[in-house]
Each structure stands twice: as structure tokens, then as C-alpha cells.
Enzyme design. Structure first.
Site, PDB file in Angstrom:
ATOM      1  N   HIS A   1       0.842  -1.205   0.000  1.00 62.15           N
ATOM      2  CA  HIS A   1       0.000   0.000   0.000  1.00 62.15           C
ATOM      3  C   HIS A   1       0.874   1.250   0.000  1.00 62.15           C
ATOM      4  CE1 HIS A   1      -2.890   3.057   1.401  1.00 62.15           C
ATOM      5  NE2 HIS A   1      -2.081   3.299   2.416  1.00 62.15           N
TER       6      HIS A   1
ATOM      7  N   ASP B   1       7.062  22.595 -25.454  1.00 61.49           N
ATOM      8  CA  ASP B   1       6.971  21.224 -24.929  1.00 61.49           C
ATOM      9  C   ASP B   1       8.007  21.089 -23.836  1.00 61.49           C
ATOM     10  OD1 ASP B   1       6.788  18.349 -24.608  1.00 61.49           O
ATOM     11  OD2 ASP B   1       5.856  18.307 -26.586  1.00 61.49           O
TER      12      ASP B   1
ATOM     13  N   ARG C   1       1.727   0.771  15.400  1.00 60.64           N
ATOM     14  CA  ARG C   1       1.312   0.695  14.008  1.00 60.64           C
ATOM     15  C   ARG C   1       1.713  -0.668  13.431  1.00 60.64           C
ATOM     16  NH1 ARG C   1       5.895   4.269  10.855  1.00 60.64           N
ATOM     17  NH2 ARG C   1       4.781   3.572   9.019  1.00 60.64           N
TER      18      ARG C   1
ATOM     19  N   TYR D   1       9.205  15.567   1.335  1.00 64.46           N
ATOM     20  CA  TYR D   1       8.956  16.910   0.817  1.00 64.46           C
ATOM     21  C   TYR D   1       8.746  16.904  -0.681  1.00 64.46           C
ATOM     22  CZ  TYR D   1       9.886  18.423   5.475  1.00 64.46           C
ATOM     23  OH  TYR D   1       9.816  18.605   6.823  1.00 64.46           O
TER      24      TYR D   1
ATOM     25  N   SER E   1      -1.016  27.408  -3.608  1.00 61.94           N
ATOM     26  CA  SER E   1      -0.751  28.834  -3.784  1.00 61.94           C
ATOM     27  C   SER E   1      -1.444  29.373  -5.029  1.00 61.94           C
ATOM     28  CB  SER E   1       0.755  29.093  -3.889  1.00 61.94           C
ATOM     29  OG  SER E   1       1.418  28.569  -2.767  1.00 61.94           O
TER      30      SER E   1
ATOM     31  N   THR F   1       7.515  26.573   7.064  1.00 58.43           N
ATOM     32  CA  THR F   1       6.180  26.025   6.818  1.00 58.43           C
ATOM     33  C   THR F   1       5.126  26.963   7.381  1.00 58.43           C
ATOM     34  OG1 THR F   1       7.228  23.887   7.157  1.00 58.43           O
ATOM     35  CG2 THR F   1       4.858  23.894   6.904  1.00 58.43           C
TER      36      THR F   1
END
Lengths: 294, 192, 539
Positions: free
Chosen positions: C79, C108, C452, C259, C270, C330
Site C-alpha cells: 500500500h 513542450d 502501528r 517533501y 498557492s 512552513t
């Protein structure tokens, strides 16, 4: 944390009930346990501090955002402004977060330093992770070698219940009204209350992670490497945890149970386990049997 | 313009090749960073004898050294420390003994992997003699007594009062296979 | 999606190759390749999603009901690999392929043949990866992070997985090189770097991250391969190796990778917020510098994924501080988005709804990220459902929501038709509610002590798991609406899009007709600063 003396047994027995409540995960539990050690409480406290900082920032930022969404709707006739820059604003929201971060980094650092300090420990336990069980060796107790060494694995009823298509109900497995399904073992690790215990943690086959939430930390168990950690449990009780690093098929089925006894009871237990006199000279006879079980 | 794009692609491919190599370079970099930046000694090699000779015994304090032993579950050996715990003065040369027994019916080669806790103390633990420097061959049923000679560096931070030294024996499958191929019985002395 | 373009009448310059195979297999056209990437990503999104459904079904109740633990572990492993390398990354590459040449006025991509190749590697890579599930000895079970010794313990399928990862890596690297070459080389005259649309900027930075770290992953998995088959001992403790070193190398790739999956999302959001706020992006240059600093910081924080391995105190403190620093750029981005909305003139079309949900929910994921950076607290959070909740907030309500926002935003440009706003909004509300039902309770589960990657759990965790599973099925089903809206818009919608599509849309992509003709900007456009979406280029 520095408290060494065990409190009178009567008081401790009275505390058992509350300790039990701390020791098990609760249905609908929303937050981290406050745990059973000074360290766990401090970890809980710093968690709460950072959580509330985040909530406060969230309320302000999302609040401004919702105000904008309701005040500046085109359907309400809002006319867009054309400004797109403000050095002052940008400086403010760079500097304020820096101050907030410093404020939360400071207590985190001091706590981390305390958690890393395994010196002055009075007892050493070697924890070895196997697929899929734990081995505990009592290496040292106040300078003596107790020579206790055993394997701890999932208790048998849960082990049968958890098989695919067993037809057994996990809800039937209870101790004192708390579900202990997948959180109970055949032989728990027994520790004395109020004693600084150092753990040296390693693994035999793959990486595991030894975690009892009530103690406030987890430590990866890595083949070939020993890592150290420590705890000093304040209250007698039974504290449950699980392997926290994926270790293969039965990763979910190798729980950890720490049974904390008043010091006198612990020493009785210890004598019953290892009748041989525990001195350095005889240490060789007490060393681990190394063949894995199961 | 096309030509220019090829130039950029070439530079980018150089970066790609460099970072692929960097992935492998991280193996030695990791070692260097551990030993020189974070102060963890990863190698189990013998300490520099001349450096050890310069150390003076610090009578003013004692350090507890604990020995924990382990055998990987694939290796049918027993392995234990004769002294689980010794108190030493930093700078003093100390000898401790370990016992290993091969419980199987065949000769097996084993390697001992050392590890020190707390890991920050590892550079201060100097071994001048150790069975972990070489492969150990034990014949079927053979037992061997093996020494470790070590000096705790007097520079060990005062806050460290206890050191734990762990040895885990692993089967050296390649060497064991070669051994059984040779079939000539070795004399039980460590090879290499 | 771009099928509708085939029958477009007002595009007389179209020289599309005829024939289905010829057009799609041999295409060098950035729009066709973009479409291929996006369709592939959507298929992989549903492939990975069905695995998530199996995971949530097994976790619906305590006790093992459906699958064996081995199969459960394969599901969690595959997954993750499918969603990361098959859904999120190709979706962003597809969006980049489609939109970057349009945003910078290029005819292009700079290297069109390589572009074709980098796409067509992917289906084979994923066929190889998914085929391991049917091999004797089964697929990978050691988690997508492939930590040895566990990942080397299983069957030989790991060799196929590693080959598949190499192919995905080569594909992403070629895609990234193409994007760098395009942006640096093919910008229309006058479109300086600091005048570029923010989405293009975000992709430029992402592409640099990709070429820097994908090869490191390739190195790490190659070492796994030689450890398993060629007798090396990089990570094997018995041979003098160190299993922790793999984690360092892996996360040196892995954190920038995180990231890579969020920076293009920042760019998309944005773009969308300024369009529907009818106001220039606040602090354009600060946004670009924030992107660049986040990218830089991503290289020096990797070990925060491994605080519990027993690093020395100095290392833990350093990685804690460095990680906390990320909150600053951030934060600047989030504050700038909110300020962009302030005193704007807001409308709430589907792309804007997804963008607003992104800002709020991604920020919640950022908050839990900040909490995870606090090392003593991380000793409790690490490897629990709290972490699962954290990264799904940043990847599902972050990356995936941004991809959906981008799809709604640019779909009229791609297909020439407006999607159904009504069904788009239904899709949004279903998704945004269900995703919170799915992932928010997982914070509580993690804090209460649920590790987990487990297929079964204690009764105390039962209630929130059931809620989470219900949210999961609901979220999964809601995505069928997404496909419905897209198919309707491409093939059935009668509502033709104008070239500008959105009232306040700005930027070169909105100057070409809708649907965008097969060939655009064959002659470079003349740049007028007022056309650029971010308005004041000096800030």
C-alpha cells in the site's frame, strides 16, 4: 525521580487500584497515559504543553481564516484588495514561532538529558527481542547476580483466540475487568518498586522495540547492538506494552508485561526463582541458556 | 535550445551519479561521523598499544564494568562471562575471562560482535586483547576459556560510573562451510 | 482525459498522430504524457486504496477475521509503496508535465523522448512490484522502509521489489531532469526565475530534491541486494555491519522524499488560493524562499525518523532542533495563504474548497509533526497510530487533496469542458468529512498505546478502530465520485470552458484555448507582468 525508599506497603496496596487504571489502555482513551514513573509524567506534561501550543496556534490561524472566509466573500460584495506584501507582518510571523520553538525546546532538552542518564542504577536487566517473544536476564541487582533468565511470550488463550477463524471472542480475555487480549504474557518481567533499573536492550534476529507506555519510553532492540535505558517505577502494579517495531508475522503478538512488586516481595520472588547463591564467583553457573525457545 | 537542454541533462546526470556514489560513501562517512562527531566507537579493533601505555591509573575513582553475553539463536553454543561485574580504576589494565562451549556435533566458526552501552562511553573502552578480534573455531563439544584485556580510559567522563560491554556470538556460516570442506581437523586455535 | 481534445474543431494547428497505440505509446507530447501520468496515478490510487480497504477491514474489529498476518504485512508494505511511488509522485509529475510548459510559455518539455521513456517505465515497474504478491513466498512484508534484517528475511521477491524500486527511481530521475531542463531552458523571453508561477517554482525545487536523493535510495536498496545475494555485510551485524546504518541512508533519502510529495502541493494550493481570492499571492518571494529553505532543511533532519534507535544524546538534540526549525518556513507558507485570503473576494468552487481543506488539515498534520519532533514525547509516539495519523494528514489531506484540487482547477483547461460543480462539491464534502472520521481517531489510538503495522489489537482500541474503518470505507467509496466527475467532464459535459476558465485566473496557461491544443506556444508568448498570477514581482 530521586526517591529511592519504598513507601510503606499498606499505602502501596491502596495505590494498586489506581496503578491498574494507569496501566491498561482504556476504551475511548483520548490521551497519552500519565504513566507510573516520574519520567512518564514529565513526558506526558511536555506532550500536553506542545499540544496546547499547537491548539492555540491553530485557533488563531484557523480563526483568522474563517473570519476571512465569511467576511471577504464575493457573494457579500467583497472587493479584492491589491496589496501582496508586508515586511512587518512577515517579520512578526517568523520571529514569534522562533520564540515559541525555543520555549518548547528548552524543557524537552532538559528532560531528554535526564532520560539519557543511566548512571547510579541499582539493577540491570538485559532485554533480548526474538521473533516473537522477549527474553529477560537479571544481570545485576545491587551488585549481586540473581541469575534469573526467562522467556516471556503471549499467553496461550489469547494466542489461540487470535488465530484466523478461531471462533473465539477476544472480549472474553479479561483480568480484573480490563481486557488483556494481546497484552498479557505467560511470564511477566518482575521489577521492584522505587529501584532505578537500567535496561540493556538488544535483539537476536530482527529489530524489535521494547515499549511499555507507563514507563514513558520505548527503545529499539537491534541485533548486534546494545542500547541502554532506565526506569524507576513509583507504584506497584502491572504495566502492559507491546513490541513497537515491525518484526515480521507475529509483530502484533509479542506483548510486554512488567509486574512491579514492593521491594520485599520482589526479593522473595527473586529468591524463589534462583535458589543458588548469587555471587560473582558463581556467575558462570548462572549465565543465560542461549537456545531460543519455541 | 535543444543542445542547451542536453547540457543541463548532462550536469543533472552527473549529480545523479554523484549522489548514487554518495549513498555508498555514507558507509564510511557514517563510521567517521560516529567516531569523530558523536564519539561512538563502532569498530571492535584492538586499541593502539602506545596510546594505552601512556595512560596513568586514576586511583581516585572506580568504574563498574558489566559484561553481558549472548549467542545468536542460529549458533548452538554456550557463552558466558566468568565475571559478570568488575570494578576497575580507569587506566588500569584488567583481564577478564569468558567461556564458550560448542554444544553441537560439528566444528563451527563463530564471530563475536562487541557493543558498549552507554554508546557515548565506547571510545573510552580500550581492548588490548580480545577473542572478538578474530574468528573462533570450536570443535564439536569443545570448550574454550578466552581472555579480554582492557583499559578504561582515564578521560572517561566522570558522570559515567557503569559501562556495559556486550558480546554476541554469531555463526560464521561461510567459514564453517569452508571448515567442513577442509575436513582436516583444526587444532582448535583461532584461525586467521 | 485529453480524449476530448481529439475532436476539437478550433485547433487548426493540431498534428496529433492518429491511432490509439501510436498516439499514446510513442507520444512525445507533454500534454499526452501528462495525461498518461495522471491516469496511471489514478489507477494506482485505487490499487493502493483497495489494499487500504483490506487493512481497514481487518482492523474493523479485534480478532483476526479476514487475512493472515503475513498478508496483512504485505498489504501495509505494498500500500505504502504503491501510494508513494505509484500515486502521489506520478500525479505530481503528470501535473508538472501538463502545466509547466503552459505556465512558462514553452512549446513542450525540453527532452520529449526521454519524457516518453520515463513514463513508460512506470507501468512495468508496478507490474513487477504487484506481481510479487502472487509469487511463491509472497511479496515484501517488511514495511515500505525495507529495514534489514527483516526485509532480507523473506522470500526472493525482495529482489523483484528492489528492481521495481530501481525502475521507479530511474523514472522519477528522468522526469526530474526533464523538468529542470525545461524550466531552466525553455522559459518564454522575459519570464525571469523570480517571475515564474509558484507551481513551477515548487516543481523546480522538487526536481532538484529528486535528482539528489533518488540515487541514494537506489544505493541503499542495492546494498540490501548485495547483502542478501552477494555476501556483503553492510547491514548484517554478524558480519560486522550495522542495521542502523541502513536507516540512516534510507531516511537521508526518505525525508527529502516526504517533501518531494508536498512541495508541488504547496505550489498548487498557492495558485488556487490566489485565483479564488482574486488577490495576488501574499509574499511571493517569501513563498519561494520558504520552499527553498524547506528543501534545504529536508537534508539535515533525517534521523528524526529514528529517535528510538539509541542515538547519542548530542545527535538526538541536534535532530530535534533541526526538525523544529522546519516549522518556521512552513509556518510562513500557512500564514501567507491565510493573508492572501484576507481582504480578497472569495468564491468557493471545488478547487478552492480542496485548497482550504488542504491548508487546515495539512496544518493539523504539521502540528502533530511538531509534536513528533519533541524527542522525549516521540519516545511515546514513535511507531504508534499517532504517527500513522500524522503522515496520513500530510499525505492524504495534504498531497492527495492538493492533487484533487489541481485536477478540478485545471481539468477544464485539459478537457475543454467544465466539470459538474455540484458533484465536485459533493465529492469534496464526502471526502473531507470521511477523511477526518478515518484519520482523526488514529491520533487517540496512538496516544492510548496502539502500535502501528499490527493486524489485531486489544479491546480498548476497538471503538476508535471501528470508527476509523467506517471512515476508511466511506472515504474509499467517495473517490468513486471523483472518477465519475472526471469521466463526466471529459466525455459528457456540455458546459464548454472558456480559455480563462476562472474569473480571476492569471498566468500563461489561461491564455491558450480550452482544451489546450496539442501544440501550444510554438512561438514564445510576449510576457506582460500583469498577466502573472502573483502580481507584484518585486516581493
Amino acid at each position: 525521580m530521586r526517591r529511592v525508599l519504598a513507601a510503606p506497603a499498606v499505602v502501596l496496596l491502596g495505590l494498586l487500584a489506581s496503578a491498574a487504571a494507569n496501566a491498561n489502555p482504556q476504551p475511548w482513551q483520548l490521551n497519552m497515559t500519565r504513566g507510573a514513573t516520574q519520567t512518564a509524567r514529565e513526558v506526558h506534561d511536555i506532550h500536553m504543553v506542545v499540544l496546547w501550543i499547537c491548539v492555540a496556534i491553530g485557533v488563531v490561524v484557523f480563526g483568522v481564516m474563517f473570519v476571512a472566509m465569511f467576511r471577504f466573500r464575493k457573494s457579500k460584495g467583497a472587493v479584492p484588495a491589491t496589496w501582496s506584501h508586508s515586511t512587518k507582518l512577515e517579520a512578526i510571523w517568523t520571529i514569534i514561532p522562533i520564540l515559541i520553538l525555543i520555549a518548547s525546546a528548552w524543557p524537552a532538552t532538559t528532560l531528554l538529558i535526564r532520560m539519557a542518564d543511566t548512571s547510579e542504577s541499582e539493577m540491570t536487566i538485559k532485554v533480548t527481542g526474538y521473533q516473537w517473544k522477549w527474553r529477560y536476564e537479571y544481570v545485576d541487582y545491587f551488585g549481586k547476580q540473581p541469575g534469573i533468565n526467562f522467556v516471556s511470550s503471549l499467553e496461550s488463550q489469547a494466542n489461540r483466540t487470535r488465530q484466523l477463524g478461531s471462533g473465539m471472542d477476544p472480549r472474553d480475555i479479561k483480568v480484573d475487568g480490563h481486557s488483556t487480549y494481546l497484552l498479557d504474557v505467560d511470564k511477566p518481567l518482575v521489577l521492584p518498586v522505587g529501584v532505578k533499573v537500567r535496561f540493556v536492550v538488544t535483539a537476536d534476529d530482527v529489530i524489535h522495540s521494547w515499549w511499555v507506555p507507563a514507563l514513558g519510553w520505548k527503545q529499539d532492540a537491534i541485533p548486534g547492538i546494545i542500547n541502554s535505558a532506565w526506569t524507576r517505577v513509583d507504584e506497584p502494579g502491572i504495566y502492559r506494552g507491546q513490541c513497537a517495531e515491525l518484526c515480521g508475522r507475529d509483530h502484533a503478538f509479542m506483548p510486554i508485561v512488567v509486574k512491579v512488586l514492593p521491594k520485599a516481595e520482589f526479593e522473595q520472588w527473586m529468591t524463589a526463582q534462583a535458589p543458588a547463591p548469587a555471587t560473582a564467583a558463581t556467575a558462570t553457573t548462572l549465565a543465560p541458556t542461549t537456545a531460543p525457545q519455541g | 535550445m535543444k543542445h542547451d537542454a542536453r547540457g543541463i541533462a548532462k550536469v543533472a546526470l552527473t549529480v545523479v551519479a554523484a549522489s548514487f556514489l554518495f549513498g555508498f560513501a555514507m558507509v564510511p562517512i557514517y563510521r567517521i561521523a560516529c567516531e569523530h562527531v558523536l564519539g561512538i566507537k563502532l569498530s571492535g579493533e584492538a586499541a593502539d598499544a602506545s596510546r594505552v601505555a601512556l595512560m596513568t591509573v586514576d586511583e581516585s575513582r572506580t568504574v563498574t564494568v558489566e559484561f553481558v553475553t549472548g549467542v545468536n539463536s542460529k549458533l548452538p553454543w554456550d557463552f558466558k562471562a566468568e565475571n559478570v561485574r568488575v570494578s576497575v580504576h580507569p587506566g588500569a589494565l584488567t583481564e577478564v575471562w569468558f567461556d564458550a562451549t560448542n554444544n553441537s556435533t560439528a566444528a563451527i566458526v563463530g564471530n563475536a560482535v562487541p557493543s558498549v552501552a552507554p554508546n557515548e562511553a565506547s571510545p573510552y573502552f580500550n581492548k588490548t586483547e580480545c577473542f572478538c578480534f578474530t574468528e573462533q573455531t570450536l570443535q564439536a563439544g569443545e570448550s574454550r576459556r578466552m581472555p579480554v584485556r582492557f583499559v578504561v580510559d582515564p578521560q572517561l567522563p566522570k558522570s559515567t560510573t557503569t559501562l556495559t560491554l556486550s558480546y554476541t556470538f554469531y555463526a560464521n556460516e561461510l567459514a564453517t562451510r569452508q571448515l567442513s570442506l577442509l575436513s582436516a581437523p583444526l587444532d582448535g586455535i583461532a584461525k586467521n | 482525459m485529453a480524449h476530448a481534445a481529439v475532436h476539437d474543431t478550433h485547433d487548426t494547428h493540431d498534428h496529433k498522430p492518429q491511432g490509439f497505440l501510436h498516439r499514446w505509446l510513442f507520444t512525445t507530447n507533454h500534454k499526452d504524457i501528462g495525461t498518461l501520468y495522471l491516469v496511471f496515478a489514478l489507477i494506482m490510487f485505487f490499487t493502493g486504496g483497495s489494499m487500504a480497504m483490506i487493512i481497514r477491514a481487518e482492523l474493523f474489529e479485534p480478532g483476526m477475521q479476514l487475512v493472515q498476518p503475513e498478508f496483512f504485512n504485505q498489504m501495509t508494505t505494498v500500500h505504502a509503496l504503491v501510494m508513494i511511488f505509484g500515486a502521489v509522485m506520478p500525479a505530481f509529475v503528470g501535473l508538472g508535465n501538463w502545466m509547466i510548459p503552459l505556465q512558462i510559455g514553452a512549446p513542450d518539455m525540453a527532452l520529449p523522448r526521454m519524457n516518453n521513456w520515463s513514463f513508460w517505465i512506470l507501468p512495468f515497474a508496478f507490474l513487477l512490484l504487484l506481481s510479487t504478491l502472487f509469487m511463491p513466498g509472497a511479496g515484501p512484508q517488511g514495511g515500505w522502509t525495507l529495514y534489514p534484517p527483516l526485509s532480507l528475511q523473506g522470500s526472493n521477491s525482495i529482489a523483484f521489489v528492489i528492481l521495481a524500486i530501481h525502475m521507479m527511481g530511474i523514472s522519477s530521475i528522468m522526469g526530474a531532469i526533464n523538468i529542470i531542463a525545461t524550466i531552466l531552458n525553455l522559459r518564454a523571453p522575459g519570464l525571469d526565475l523570480l517571475k515564474m508561477p509558484i507551481f513551477t517554482w515548487s516543481w523546480l525545487i522538487t526536481a532538484f530534491l529528486l535528482i539528489a536523493v533518488m540515487p541514494v535510495l537506489a544505493g541503499a536498496v542495492t546494498m540490501l541486494l548485495t547483502d542478501k545475494y552477494f555476501g556483503t555485510s553492510f547491514f548484517n551485524a554478524a558480519g560486522g555491519g550495522d542495521p542502523v546504518m541502513f536507516q540512516h541512508i534510507f531516511w537521508f533519502f526518505g525525508h527529502p522524499e516526504v517533501y518531494i510529495m508536498i512541495l508541488p502541493a504547496f505550489g498548487i494550493v498557492s495558485e488556487i488560493i490566489q485565483t479564488f481570492s482574486r488577490k495576488p499571492l501574499f509574499g511571493y518571494q517569501a513563498m519561494v524562499y520558504a520552499l527553498a529553505s524547506i528543501a534545504f532543511l529536508s537534508f539535515i533532519v533525517w534521523a528524526h525518523h529514528m529517535f528510538t534507535v539509541g542515538m547519542p544524546l548530542g545527535g538526538e538534540i541536534y535532530f530535534m532542533y533541526a526538525t523544529m526549525l522546519i516549522a518556521i518556513p512552513t509556518g510562513v507558507k500557512v500564514f501567507n495563504w491565510v493573508t492572501t485570503m484576507w481582504e480578497g473576494s472569495l468564491t468557493f468552487e471545488t478547487p478552492m474548497l480542496f485548497a482550504i481543506a488542504f491548508v487546515i488539515l495539512f496544518t493539523i498534520g504539521g502540528f502533530s509533526g511538531l509534536m513528533l519532533a519533541i524527542v522525549p514525547a516521540d519516545f511515546q509516539y514513535h511507531d504508534t497510530y499517532f504517527v500513522v495519523a500524522h503522515f496520513h494528514y500530510v499525505l492524504v489531506t495534504g498531497a492527495i487533496f492538493a492533487i484533487m484540487a489541481a485536477t478540478y482547477y485545471w481539468l477544464p483547461k485539459w478537457s475543454g469542458n467544465m466539470y459538474s460543480e455540484r458533484w465536485g462539491k459533493i465529492h469534496f464534502w464526502m471526502s473531507v468529512i470521511s477523511v477526518n472520521v478515518l484519520f482523526f481517531p488514529q491520533h487517540f489510538l496512538g496516544l492510548a498505546g496502539m502500535p502501528r503495522r499490527i493486524p489485531d489489537y486489544n479491546i480498548a482500541f476497538a471503538d476508535f478502530n471501528m470508527i476509523s474503518s467506517i471512515g476508511g470505507f466511506w472515504f474509499g467509496a467517495s473517490q468513486l465520485l471523483f472518477v465519475g466527475v472526471i469521466v463526466h467532464a471529459v466525455y459528457f459535459s456540455k458546459n464548454r470552458a472558456t480559455s480563462k476558465v476562472w474569473e480571476a485566473a492569471k498566468g500563461l496557461e489561461w491564455t491558450v484555448p480550452s482544451p489546450a491544443p496539442h501544440h501550444t506556444f510554438s512561438t514564445p508568448p510576449v510576457i506582460d507582468d500583469s498577466m502573472l498570477a502573483h502580481g507584484d514581482v518585486s516581493h
